[in-house]
Design an enzyme around this catalytic site. Structure first.
Site, PDB file in Angstrom:
ATOM      1  N   ARG A 177      48.742  10.811  44.726  1.00 15.30           N
ATOM      2  CA  ARG A 177      50.053  10.709  46.122  1.00 15.30           C
ATOM      3  C   ARG A 177      50.366   9.604  45.441  1.00 15.30           C
ATOM      4  NH1 ARG A 177      48.930  14.616  47.941  1.00 15.30           N
ATOM      5  NH2 ARG A 177      47.774  15.288  48.863  1.00 15.30           N
ATOM      6  N   GLU A 199      53.019  11.769  42.739  1.00 12.12           N
ATOM      7  CA  GLU A 199      53.321  12.387  44.148  1.00 12.12           C
ATOM      8  C   GLU A 199      54.692  12.029  44.442  1.00 12.12           C
ATOM      9  OE1 GLU A 199      53.225  15.635  48.017  1.00 12.12           O
ATOM     10  OE2 GLU A 199      52.251  13.557  47.667  1.00 12.12           O
ATOM     11  N   SER A 228      58.548  -3.918  33.870  1.00 11.38           N
ATOM     12  CA  SER A 228      57.110  -4.565  32.484  1.00 11.38           C
ATOM     13  C   SER A 228      56.189  -3.917  33.619  1.00 11.38           C
ATOM     14  CB  SER A 228      57.709  -6.026  32.183  1.00 11.38           C
ATOM     15  OG  SER A 228      56.670  -6.397  31.384  1.00 11.38           O
TER      16      SER A 228
END
Length: 146
Positions: A87, A90, A113
């Protein structure tokens, strides 16, 4: 001891002792997300932190040595298969370009960073279903022009 073996022993000890990452972090000293990442092989600990961890988890000294080694960060998996991790992958596929555009609009050409960085994970109770709140906080690093 190979780092993968140390991680396996850490997971087993955590499970057997029924400890949470918060409990382990309170003992070791550090944020639960960072301590978990170090114990799972993505960051290195100081000798003092490693000793506290292996003492709490009742693990051999070789694990403490492995916890102090500079890790190979990241994974070799191109597309994660674990549903929760996927997820996040995604989210980056769908919103990564948007995040990049907005960061560049607000800060200029550069990156966030992952070294000067913190992360927090909280549970937000909601009558429509509990929510996961993930906060990523990284220093902005502008690209050098030369």
């Amino acid at each position: 001891m190979e780092r993968a073996k140390a991680t396996s022993l850490i997971r087993e000890a955590k499970r057997n002792k029924k400890l949470s990452w918060e409990e382990i972090a309170a003992h070791v000293g550090g944020h639960p997300v960072w301590v978990a990442s170090a114990l799972l092989g993505q960051n290195s600990m100081t000798a003092e932190q490693a000793e506290k961890a292996v003492t709490l988890l009742e693990l051999p000294g070789e694990v403490a040595e492995a916890l102090q080694e500079c890790p190979m960060k990241g994974t070799e998996v191109i597309v994660p298969t674990d549903p929760l991790i996927y997820r996040f992958y995604e989210i980056m596929q769908v919103y990564g370009g948007t995040i990049k555009e907005i960061i560049h609009e607000k800060f200029g050409d550069g990156i966030m960073s992952a070294i000067d960085f913190t992360m927090d994970i909280q549970k937000e109770e909601n009558p429509h279903g509990d929510r996961v709140v993930v906060t990523l906080n990284g220093k902005f690093l502008p690209y050098k022009k030369w």
